[in-house]
Design an enzyme around this catalytic site. Structure first.
Site, PDB file in Angstrom:
ATOM      1  N   ASP A 152       0.885  -1.169   0.000  1.00  0.00           N
ATOM      2  CA  ASP A 152       0.000   0.000   0.000  1.00  0.00           C
ATOM      3  C   ASP A 152       0.920   1.216   0.000  1.00  0.00           C
ATOM      4  O   ASP A 152       1.422   1.624   1.050  1.00  0.00           O
ATOM      5  CB  ASP A 152      -0.898  -0.009   1.233  1.00  0.00           C
ATOM      6  CG  ASP A 152      -1.833   1.199   1.261  1.00  0.00           C
ATOM      7  OD1 ASP A 152      -2.240   1.667   0.186  1.00  0.00           O
ATOM      8  OD2 ASP A 152      -2.140   1.671   2.373  1.00  0.00           O
TER       9      ASP A 152
ATOM     10  N   ASP B  48      -2.660   1.137   6.904  1.00  0.00           N
ATOM     11  CA  ASP B  48      -1.796   0.935   5.734  1.00  0.00           C
ATOM     12  C   ASP B  48      -1.293  -0.515   5.676  1.00  0.00           C
ATOM     13  O   ASP B  48      -1.191  -1.106   4.609  1.00  0.00           O
ATOM     14  CB  ASP B  48      -0.595   1.895   5.783  1.00  0.00           C
ATOM     15  CG  ASP B  48      -1.034   3.339   5.833  1.00  0.00           C
ATOM     16  OD1 ASP B  48      -1.565   3.823   4.830  1.00  0.00           O
ATOM     17  OD2 ASP B  48      -0.861   3.963   6.892  1.00  0.00           O
TER      18      ASP B  48
ATOM     19  N   GLU C 239      -1.834  -1.406  -5.116  1.00  0.00           N
ATOM     20  CA  GLU C 239      -3.062  -0.658  -5.327  1.00  0.00           C
ATOM     21  C   GLU C 239      -2.991   0.092  -6.652  1.00  0.00           C
ATOM     22  O   GLU C 239      -2.001   0.744  -6.955  1.00  0.00           O
ATOM     23  CB  GLU C 239      -3.267   0.331  -4.176  1.00  0.00           C
ATOM     24  CG  GLU C 239      -4.595   1.044  -4.249  1.00  0.00           C
ATOM     25  CD  GLU C 239      -4.841   1.896  -3.021  1.00  0.00           C
ATOM     26  OE1 GLU C 239      -5.479   1.398  -2.089  1.00  0.00           O
ATOM     27  OE2 GLU C 239      -4.371   3.043  -3.007  1.00  0.00           O
TER      28      GLU C 239
END
Length: 177
Positions: free
Chosen positions: A12, A144, A72
């Site tokens: 992330d 996160d 992501e």
């Protein structure tokens, strides 16, 4: 390749905090091998923060020997500057993965949420709880970190639909399919 060697590194990306998580199959379920965050103090120049992200991903690839990186997918944020910074952090991850010879699979946040917790608009707390339930592990210390674990889980759950994990990976254009 046996099931024990099938590990996915989820990332992330962020220029303040980058979350990471390594997940592998454990029978019919999944197991968290390791996870954490890379803190990137705002006092550091952007170039140094990006160098640290790249170095951290390189270290994680060496330490955990993943077969793929789940990242992501870029999205347009309300704040254009935030979107630019996210893109720069993603670039550092992409370079590190390429240098490690690993394929990168990108997933939209809504797809990850739908795959992992069953609801594409899940909030941060729902994701943290959902990841903990899926992995049978304590909750991640930060959102996160949970997001990174969710990315790795998303890839592994999807991989079970594409090809058995214990079968040799088929490569097409450098990507595992």
């Amino acid at each position: 390749m046996n099931k024990e060697s099938v590990r996915v590194l989820g990332i992330d990306p962020g220029t303040s905090v980058t979350g990471w998580g390594v997940v592998e199959p454990a029978g019919a379920a999944f197991r968290c091998v390791a996870s954490g965050t890379v803190g990137l103090p705002g006092r550091l120049q952007l170039g140094e923060r990006l160098r640290r992200i790249r170095a951290a991903v390189e270290d994680l690839c060496r330490a955990h020997a993943p077969i793929a990186v789940a990242l992501e997918k870029a999205f347009v944020a309300r704040n254009v500057q935030s979107a630019f910074r996210l893109g720069e952090a993603r670039g550092a991850v992409l370079i590190a993965a390429a240098e490690a010879g690993l394929p990168v699979f990108e997933y939209a946040p809504a797809h990850v949420k739908l795959t992992v917790v069953g609801y594409g608009r899940a909030d941060k707390q729902q994701m943290v709880c959902g990841v903990a339930l899926r992995l049978g592990a304590p909750r991640a210390n930060q959102a996160d970190e949970a997001d990174a674990l969710a990315l790795a889980l998303c890839h592994l759950i999807g991989a079970r639909l594409r090809v058995p994990l214990h079968a040799p990976a088929r490569r097409r254009g450098g990507a595992i399919v």
